[in-house]
Design an enzyme around this catalytic site. Structure first.
Site, short mmCIF file in Angstrom:
data_model
loop_
_atom_site.label_atom_id
_atom_site.label_comp_id
_atom_site.label_asym_id
_atom_site.label_seq_id
_atom_site.Cartn_x
_atom_site.Cartn_y
_atom_site.Cartn_z
N CYS A 250 43.09 39.99 32.50
CA CYS A 250 41.81 40.16 33.19
C CYS A 250 40.84 40.79 32.22
O CYS A 250 40.53 40.22 31.18
CB CYS A 250 41.97 40.95 34.48
N ARG A 255 43.68 44.29 37.09
CA ARG A 255 43.75 43.23 38.10
C ARG A 255 44.90 42.28 37.78
O ARG A 255 45.54 41.74 38.68
CB ARG A 255 42.43 42.47 38.16
#
Lengths: 292, 156
Positions: A250, A255
């Site tokens: 990410c 994430r």
């Protein structure tokens, strides 16, 4: 001490996820905290959120302050990890349940770091902090005082679940999952929508990466989607297979820890690595290939 | 720490007092103090509520923060009083805490005093180790936007 929820039992590694109901029962039964109890940890983006109120019996672990090396862009070493866990009364065989804000991004990140050190029994609370609050359950500002223990100094083993830039270069052509927002993937944005500009010189994505934003794996209440729903996304739509060698990334790796957790523990993929350097490294590196 | 061969620009007295409280505290106590500032941040007044478009958004903060500055009338920058207003959600206590420090330390000062606040003021609370340097960026950005608004609103 395991879940018996049908949604969770259907996942590949059902012992990696617990429900708020289960946690509430464990707290009620006095199984959280103490030398032989479950260690409950809150891991948030906001360093102060724990202090405003947390699940009773929870201790705080902070990604910046506790799990990152203060100088080098890396995680703490074995001694540092042992100090963080030992101070919280956690032994090598303690069951650890982690939860946090922002749909458990930072909780999944912490779980992934715990996994670098091979801590055996570490689980996520499905839905995290928001679900607990939405359930109308109690928060407290009382901070437990655990009795410190000696956690063994274990050498971090990065290779199985962590990818570095050179690993990603060698991996080009194999499955890559970009879990950022569509605007970041296309190169229109250099950072998350609504987030500070965190300095990438170039926009776009790693060549060949598939765009599967992390949030597709989550329900509106922050809990994970069912195994069947996740299979529809990652297996049917994306054509991935559980024996594929997959790298997820990410912006800084938080994430993609969420997606790493989904692929590894909920769908049972055997080789998923999180590229924590992510776009803040790739988008600044000289002469690496970029696709827009 | 930085090389301080020249003596640093002093902080306004209220902000200096807060900085003293923070620097003399250990990390746990620093977070406790920051939480008190977060809890104590005054709500955005009615006249701004529900109209975020009139407020400036501080993008450098991890969580959304809006701020605005009012500058009173007066003959000179020394006579014009600055008032600060912030809006940040309870789920963003660190951001609220930074805002609370700036509110208590700067609200009610003259425009001249606010403009004289050194840009490195956020680094003088000993907060980097407690909250991480990355997170402190938010407070640096708030201060620079406050000063910019004061400058814009006092420009002739």
């Amino acid at each position: 001490m395991s879940e018996t929820d049908p949604k969770i039992e259907a996942y590949a590694h059902p012992n990696r996820l617990v429900t708020t109901d289960w946690l509430a029962e464990q707290i009620e039964a006095g199984h959280v905290g103490g030398p032989d109890g479950i260690a409950l940890l809150e891991s948030d983006e906001d360093v102060l959120l724990y202090s405003t109120g947390h699940i009773p019996g929870a201790l705080k672990v902070d990604w910046h302050v506790d799990l990152n090396d203060p100088v080098s862009r890396d995680y703490v070493d074995g001694a540092g990890f042992a100090a963080v866990l030992g101070a919280r009364g956690i032994s090598r065989d303690t069951t650890v349940v982690i939860y946090g804000d922002k749909s458990n991004w930072w909780a999944a990140y912490a779980l992934w770091v715990f996994s670098l050190f091979g801590h055996e029994d570490v689980r996520l609370l499905d839905g995290g902090r928001a679900k607990w609050i939405a359930d109308g359950r109690e928060l407290t500002r009382d901070v437990p005082t655990p009795t410190p223990v000696d956690y063994p100094v274990v050498e971090r083993d990065d290779a199985p679940i962590r990818a570095f830039k050179d690993d990603v270069l060698a991996h080009l052509g194999s499955p890559l999952v970009d879990v950022r927002s569509p605007g970041e993937f296309s190169g229109e944005l250099l950072h998350m929508p609504d987030y500070p500009q965190e300095g990438a010189m170039r926009g776009g994505h790693i060549p060949g990466a598939a765009s599967v934003p992390w949030a597709r794996a989550a329900n509106d209440d922050g809990t994970f989607r069912s195994r069947a729903e996740l299979e529809a996304i990652y297996l049917t739509e994306q054509g991935l297979s559980p024996d594929d060698d997959v790298v997820a990334y990410c912006r800084i790796g938080e994430r993609s820890s969420h997606t790493w957790f989904v692929l590894t523990h909920l769908l049972g993929f055997e080789k998923v690595r999180n590229y924590d350097g992510s776009w803040t490294e790739w988008g600044n590196a000289v002469r690496v290939p970029i696709e827009k | 720490m930085s090389d301080s061969s020249a003596s640093p620009v002093p902080l306004p007295s209220a902000l200096a007092e807060i900085a003293d409280d923070f620097t003399s505290a250990n990390n746990d106590l620093k977070l406790q103090l920051l939480l008190e500032f977060s809890d104590g941040l005054p709500p955005m007044p009615e006249r701004y509520a529900g109209d975020l478009s009139r407020l400036e958004r501080v993008d450098e903060c991890q969580s959304p923060l809006f701020l605005t500055v009012e500058v009173g009338e007066g003959a000179s920058l020394d006579a014009r009083v600055v008032n600060l207003f912030f809006d940040a959600p309870p789920e963003a206590p660190t951001t609220r805490g930074f805002a609370g420090i700036l509110h208590e330390g700067l609200d009610g000062l003259s425009a001249a005093e606010v403009l004289a606040v050194p840009d490195d003021a956020p680094m003088r609370f000993g907060l980097a180790a407690a909250v991480s340097p990355l997170r402190l960026r938010g407070m640096v950005a708030m201060l620079s936007r406050i000063k910019r608004q004061v400058r814009a609103k006092t420009a002739v």
